[in-house]
Design a protein around this motif. Structure first.
Motif, PDB file in Angstrom:
ATOM      1  N   PHE A  28       0.813  -1.210   0.000  1.00 10.26           N
ATOM      2  CA  PHE A  28       0.000   0.000   0.000  1.00 10.26           C
ATOM      3  C   PHE A  28       0.851   1.266   0.000  1.00 10.26           C
ATOM      4  N   ASN A  29       0.549   2.147  -0.913  1.00  8.51           N
ATOM      5  CA  ASN A  29       1.201   3.456  -0.966  1.00  8.51           C
ATOM      6  C   ASN A  29       0.116   4.519  -0.867  1.00  8.51           C
ATOM      7  N   SER A  30       0.145   5.271   0.216  1.00 10.81           N
ATOM      8  CA  SER A  30      -0.987   6.164   0.500  1.00 10.81           C
ATOM      9  C   SER A  30      -1.095   7.300  -0.514  1.00 10.81           C
ATOM     10  N   ASP A  57       9.781   4.501  17.268  1.00  8.42           N
ATOM     11  CA  ASP A  57       8.851   3.365  17.365  1.00  8.42           C
ATOM     12  C   ASP A  57       7.419   3.875  17.426  1.00  8.42           C
ATOM     13  N   ASP A  58       7.250   4.920  18.234  1.00  8.45           N
ATOM     14  CA  ASP A  58       5.908   5.431  18.493  1.00  8.45           C
ATOM     15  C   ASP A  58       5.254   5.960  17.206  1.00  8.45           C
ATOM     16  N   VAL A  59       6.063   6.595  16.354  1.00 10.72           N
ATOM     17  CA  VAL A  59       5.530   7.096  15.080  1.00 10.72           C
ATOM     18  C   VAL A  59       5.315   5.921  14.128  1.00 10.72           C
ATOM     19  N   GLN A  60       6.376   5.116  13.962  1.00 13.21           N
ATOM     20  CA  GLN A  60       6.326   4.084  12.922  1.00 13.21           C
ATOM     21  C   GLN A  60       5.338   2.971  13.253  1.00 13.21           C
ATOM     22  N   LEU A 111       2.177   6.400   3.901  1.00  6.70           N
ATOM     23  CA  LEU A 111       2.655   5.015   3.959  1.00  6.70           C
ATOM     24  C   LEU A 111       3.186   4.593   2.605  1.00  6.70           C
ATOM     25  N   ASP A 112       4.261   3.799   2.652  1.00  8.30           N
ATOM     26  CA  ASP A 112       4.761   3.208   1.419  1.00  8.30           C
ATOM     27  C   ASP A 112       5.144   1.766   1.734  1.00  8.30           C
ATOM     28  N   GLY A 113       4.663   0.847   0.929  1.00  8.77           N
ATOM     29  CA  GLY A 113       4.886  -0.563   1.228  1.00  8.77           C
ATOM     30  C   GLY A 113       4.286  -0.935   2.572  1.00  8.77           C
ATOM     31  N   GLY A 114       3.244  -0.222   2.946  1.00  9.34           N
ATOM     32  CA  GLY A 114       2.588  -0.485   4.228  1.00  9.34           C
ATOM     33  C   GLY A 114       3.327   0.083   5.415  1.00  9.34           C
ATOM     34  N   VAL A 115       4.454   0.778   5.154  1.00  9.55           N
ATOM     35  CA  VAL A 115       5.296   1.282   6.239  1.00  9.55           C
ATOM     36  C   VAL A 115       5.154   2.802   6.351  1.00  9.55           C
ATOM     37  N   ILE A 116       5.004   3.275   7.580  1.00  3.23           N
ATOM     38  CA  ILE A 116       4.897   4.722   7.821  1.00  3.23           C
ATOM     39  C   ILE A 116       6.224   5.393   7.481  1.00  3.23           C
ATOM     40  N   GLN A 117       6.154   6.489   6.731  1.00  5.99           N
ATOM     41  CA  GLN A 117       7.359   7.139   6.224  1.00  5.99           C
ATOM     42  C   GLN A 117       7.951   8.172   7.173  1.00  5.99           C
ATOM     43  N   GLN A 118       7.201   8.580   8.186  1.00  6.48           N
ATOM     44  CA  GLN A 118       7.695   9.596   9.112  1.00  6.48           C
ATOM     45  C   GLN A 118       8.276   8.918  10.352  1.00  6.48           C
ATOM     46  N   ASN A 156       9.702  11.161  13.420  1.00  8.33           N
ATOM     47  CA  ASN A 156       9.869  11.976  14.627  1.00  8.33           C
ATOM     48  C   ASN A 156       9.272  13.360  14.345  1.00  8.33           C
ATOM     49  N   PHE A 157       9.476  14.305  15.259  1.00  7.91           N
ATOM     50  CA  PHE A 157       8.814  15.602  15.118  1.00  7.91           C
ATOM     51  C   PHE A 157       9.400  16.483  14.012  1.00  7.91           C
ATOM     52  N   HIS A 158      10.493  16.037  13.371  1.00  6.26           N
ATOM     53  CA  HIS A 158      11.009  16.847  12.261  1.00  6.26           C
ATOM     54  C   HIS A 158      10.193  16.610  10.999  1.00  6.26           C
ATOM     55  N   ASP A 159       9.666  15.392  10.847  1.00  6.59           N
ATOM     56  CA  ASP A 159       8.874  15.136   9.639  1.00  6.59           C
ATOM     57  C   ASP A 159       7.407  14.857   9.949  1.00  6.59           C
ATOM     58  N   TYR A 160       7.052  14.842  11.216  1.00  4.15           N
ATOM     59  CA  TYR A 160       5.636  14.885  11.587  1.00  4.15           C
ATOM     60  C   TYR A 160       5.483  16.132  12.445  1.00  4.15           C
ATOM     61  N   GLU A 161       5.161  17.222  11.803  1.00  2.00           N
ATOM     62  CA  GLU A 161       5.166  18.509  12.507  1.00  2.00           C
ATOM     63  C   GLU A 161       3.833  18.765  13.188  1.00  2.00           C
ATOM     64  N   VAL A 162       3.921  19.213  14.413  1.00  2.00           N
ATOM     65  CA  VAL A 162       2.725  19.563  15.172  1.00  2.00           C
ATOM     66  C   VAL A 162       2.754  21.070  15.461  1.00  2.00           C
ATOM     67  N   MET A 163       1.676  21.562  16.012  1.00  2.00           N
ATOM     68  CA  MET A 163       1.596  22.991  16.320  1.00  2.00           C
ATOM     69  C   MET A 163       2.616  23.358  17.392  1.00  2.00           C
ATOM     70  N   ARG A 164       3.281  24.461  17.164  1.00  2.00           N
ATOM     71  CA  ARG A 164       4.195  25.011  18.159  1.00  2.00           C
ATOM     72  C   ARG A 164       3.673  26.358  18.622  1.00  2.00           C
ATOM     73  N   MET A 165       4.340  26.922  19.618  1.00  2.00           N
ATOM     74  CA  MET A 165       3.833  28.152  20.224  1.00  2.00           C
ATOM     75  C   MET A 165       3.629  29.266  19.188  1.00  2.00           C
TER      76      MET A 165
END
Lengths: 150, 734
Positions: free
Chosen positions: B302-304, B439-442, B656-663, B665-674
């Motif tokens: 699967f490739n999202s 681990d937590d992301v992947q 996802l690529d090949g069923g695997v999450i591509q991100q 950590n917080f550098h490539d899964y960005e969340v809201m900052r102050m």
């Protein structure tokens, strides 16, 4: 064996000198107020002070603190009486609370240098610390309160 | 200690406490009976405390301890639930302390969630409301009865004030603490009814801005989260998990790992390989030194990003029927016969919880019991999973609840508890498992990617006669709870949450075309409503434009029969000064009824046309959550919802690529900052209705409000969440 002081007490750690300070503080010394969030210097949950300067414990090797003074949230005040801790309670900042030790330690560095920070000063100083519960505006309010009531 | 006494009876059905049916037909705990007779009143007096009921213990020093059954993950239940008990107990709140309830679901389970100890779906306050009011009232009556007996007066002549019983006729007064010196708990709890409870006008604790009880421990590092648990003699563990779901370790070369100083053992698990040792750092170094060959249980192709077009095509292919999630009248027929049809499409990417505390748990499998320490959204299912993993009876599990460093749905999944139990069983020692952030992301459990197609039918006068919303995406329930999905006849209340349109349209159909990838899934804050309400609210604005109506006026017209909905809309329009034109910014509106709370919001945005970056300057919201138990906390939850919600509509994206999450950590899964957060303005409108959910009510407003604001500013519709700068640039050029 690396020797340093932590929260005013002498400490030695029998760990590989390259061990992240984070694990030494949390799991060897059992000071668990300092949190593991990302292990990559991206979130600030592990922020401590080294000789008064905020540092990411996950990015600091044990050997780098040889002879230095490390302060963790447990050592910021003996009884939660630091102006920031009081302001954090007054503004009801924490939600899950996991990032807040790091937030407070980072903010303490700012207040020590700037007694009257503007919102822009605060944002620029604090932007590296993530709070997933989104308490950011309350953090700003608490820092400003502490700077006035300090 | 209490939990050790009680978990033994937690899941086996052999409760030592009595229970009976409550007035509302809900099972609720009443305590005591045979168990308390074993502890005489003298024993209680000697210990300095009297357990009035399973929920309330009164100390001779006038202290009151209230049991709190839900997971505290930041949403404030550690304060708001005990407030409800204290209200009916007529307690002096300053003397109240709060303890995590023992994990005995027969006594403390949530009637709003099948009687289990599960903290999800914003159901704690609303689910426990009747139970906790009755628990407080019964404990109060136990105290009153004791005084009536002692003073030989009718109980009806007694009244209470904050932690005091009074007899007006004789002018006597006695504190709850003094009563605890002589009272003994009754064999059977007082039978009370709704009429014995306070009226909302009599509340003096509920509705007050009581400071949260968990906050002092969260400003000095003393609050104990799962990761902070220290058990003497424990080993640490790091796990190398199979890269794709269903893969298993086939060949393991652990020679390098075992050479690492401090590594003790390598253990093969069905889904990975664990390195155990004396320190976290040793297990991590050891894990990096593992050489593992994986057997592929299934092809993960699967490739999202490639699947987006496929999802959209499926949404368009109306000949492919889905599972009807919500149906009123006959929407396809109404639309076919309509004078005019309007169609729009929307899309939302996968998202990850990104709770600040990565998954972790500590377990100790002993000969006769299994001890588990974790922050979990469910004591019940953690204990069941631990029992299954250890091969023991559920009653042999002792679950020790910790604070959660964020939950958001992720900690309702308990595979991290299983990690610790399997490993402790394998090595015979206590084991603390800590996932890395990577681990937590992947191995995150995602909110599914979804495509949306909404078709509305209008009659000759431009009135809405039909609404057909097709959602393409995986079934969360099929992944997390296939049994629940079966019971619900295939209706996925998680993936499809919020798809009921809620605008009083005579013919409406929301259908789920179950399709898609191989992702691990979970409830994610606000579940489906994060994207379904985005699609619906963007569509309503588009529709208003199509028929030449004002978008607010159209909503108010459609919500004619819902005064509570109209009220929050009118309130937020006033708060935001919605009609005033701004210079360089524009406003966007959204409304939603989420977890039975009514809410509306207005976002003020600007767009940097060069970079495509959206800036949200202000965010106003108004909510009617029924009785606002702790208004200040509802304001805090609104802020949390909005920041979390803006993350999913501006930044957050898993591929996802090949069923695997591509991100990772917080550098490539960005969340809201102050620097990203707007000023947030919240109005809580308390009404005399049963309290409803506040943990996720405002999140579903964010996507629609921001997209509608950008539309107002630029004339371009952002229809694919998140609205990344690249997507904004594309939309601006379109």
């Amino acid at each position: 064996m690396v020797a340093f002081t932590i929260n005013g007490k002498r400490a030695t750690a029998d760990a590989d000198p390259s061990t992240p300070l984070l694990w030494v503080v949390r799991e060897h010394l059992k000071l668990t107020g300092t949190k593991y969030g990302c292990g990559a210097g991206l979130c600030g949950a592990c922020t401590v002070h080294i000789d008064g300067k905020a540092a990411r414990a996950c990015q600091t090797a044990l050997e780098q603190v040889e002879g230095k003074a490390v302060t963790t949230i447990e050592g910021l005040s003996p009884d939660s009486s630091h102006p920031l801790q009081k302001a954090w309670v007054a503004e009801q900042v924490p939600q899950c609370g996991y990032c807040q030790s790091g937030q407070i330690m980072k903010a303490a560095e700012l207040l020590a240098a700037n007694g009257n920070p503007s919102r822009a000063d605060i944002v620029s100083h604090m932007n590296g610390n993530i709070c997933r519960c989104g308490t950011y505006n309350r953090i700003v309010a608490a820092i400003q309160r502490a700077s006035k009531e300090g | 200690m209490r939990d050790q006494e009680n978990i033994g009876s937690a899941v086996t059905g052999v409760s030592r406490r009595g229970f009976m049916l409550g007035t509302a037909g809900l099972t609720f705990a009443v305590s005591v009976g045979g168990w308390m007779t074993a502890r005489s009143a003298e024993v209680a007096a000697a210990s300095g405390r009297m357990e009035a009921t399973a929920w309330v213990t009164v100390g001779v020093d006038n202290s009151i301890t209230i049991m709190q059954p839900a997971a505290e993950m930041g949403q404030g239940v550690m304060t708001s639930l005990p407030m409800i008990v204290a209200e009916e107990l007529d307690a002096d709140w300053s003397k109240v302390s709060v303890a995590f309830a023992p994990p005995n679901h027969k006594v403390y389970g949530n009637p709003g969630f099948g009687g289990f100890l599960v903290t999800v779906a914003s159901r704690s306050t609303t689910g426990y409301w009747d139970t906790l009011r009755m628990a407080g009232a019964q404990a109060r009556r136990v105290l009153l009865d004791a005084v009536a007996h002692k003073w030989d007066v009718p109980v009806a002549e007694l009244t209470t004030g904050p932690s005091v019983v009074m007899h007006r006729k004789s002018g006597r007064k006695i504190s709850y603490g003094e009563i605890a010196r002589f009272a003994s708990p009754p064999k059977e709890l007082p039978k009370l009814t709704e009429a014995d409870l306070k009226k909302p006008s009599e509340f003096r604790i509920i509705g007050q801005d009581i400071p949260r009880v968990d906050i002092p421990a969260k400003v000095n590092g003393s609050a104990s989260f799962g990761m902070d648990v220290q058990v003497p003699g424990m080993l640490y563990a790091s796990i190398l998990r199979a890269p794709a779901e269903g893969n298993a370790p086939a060949k393991v070369d652990d020679a390098g790992a075992l050479k690492v100083n401090g590594v003790r053992q390598v253990v093969k698990l069905p889904y990975g390989v664990a390195v155990l040792g004396d320190t976290v750092e040793a297990t991590r170094t050891g894990r990096d030194a593992l050489e593992v060959g994986w057997s592929a249980a299934k092809d993960a192709v699967f490739n999202s990003e490639k699947a987006v077009a496929d999802y959209v095509a499926k949404a368009r292919d109306v000949s492919q029927k889905g599972v009807a999630f919500h149906a009123e009248g006959d929407a396809p027929a109404a639309n076919a016969a309509a004078a005019r049809r309007v169609v729009r499409e929307y899309f939302a990417d996968y998202t990850y919880h990104a709770q600040m505390e990565p998954m972790n748990a500590t377990a100790w499998v002993k000969d006769d019991v299994v001890e588990v320490w974790a922050g979990s959204q469910t004591q019940s299912f953690s204990a069941l999973a631990a029992a299954k993993a250890a091969g023991v009876k559920p009653g042999q599990v002792r679950f020790h609840m910790q604070y959660l460093g964020g939950g958001f749905g992720r900690r309702a999944q308990v595979e991290y508890v299983v990690d610790a139990v399997l490993l402790s069983k394998a090595v015979g020692k206590p084991v603390k498992v800590i996932w890395s952030r990577e681990d937590d992301v992947q191995f995150g459990k995602l909110r599914p990617m979804t495509a949306h197609r909404i078709e509305a039918g209008l009659d000759a006068d431009g009135r809405l006669v039909g609404w057909h919303h097709r959602v393409v995406g995986e079934s969360v329930l099929a992944y997390t709870s296939p049994d629940r999905l079966k019971k619900a006849k295939g209706k996925d209340t998680l993936t499809m949450a919020g798809a009921e349109v809620g605008y009083g349209i005579p013919n409406s159909l929301a259908e789920h075309i179950v399709d898609g990838g191989a992702a691990r899934l979970a409830a994610w804050r606000a579940i489906g409503a994060g994207y379904t309400k985005f699609a619906i609210e963007a569509f309503i604005d588009d529709l208003a434009r199509e028929v030449g109506k004002d978008a607010i006026a159209l909503r108010l017209e459609l919500l004619e029969k819902l005064p509570r909905a109209r009220k929050v809309i009118e309130e937020v329009v006033a708060m935001s000064d919605y009609r005033r034109k701004r210079d360089g910014t524009a406003l966007g509106f959204a409304y939603a009824e989420v977890v039975h709370s009514y809410a509306a919001a207005v976002a003020e945005v600007s767009v940097d046309r060069g970079t495509g970056k959206i800036r949200v300057h202000n965010f106003w919201n108004a909510v009617d959550p029924g009785i606002a138990v702790q208004p200040q906390n509802i304001v805090a939850q609104a802020e949390s919802n909005i920041v979390y919600g803006l993350g999913q509509c501006l930044k957050e994206r898993i591929t996802l690529d090949g069923g695997v999450i591509q991100q990772s950590n917080f550098h490539d899964y960005e969340v809201m900052r102050m620097a990203d957060v707007p000023e947030i303005h919240t109005k809580v409108i308390s009404t005399d209705n049963r309290p409803t959910g506040i943990g996720e009510f405002a999140l579903p407003l964010t996507g629609g409000a921001v997209s509608n604001a950008v539309m107002a500013l630029t004339g371009k519709r952002l229809s694919h969440m998140p609205f990344t700068p690249e997507r904004v640039q594309v939309a601006l050029k379109a």
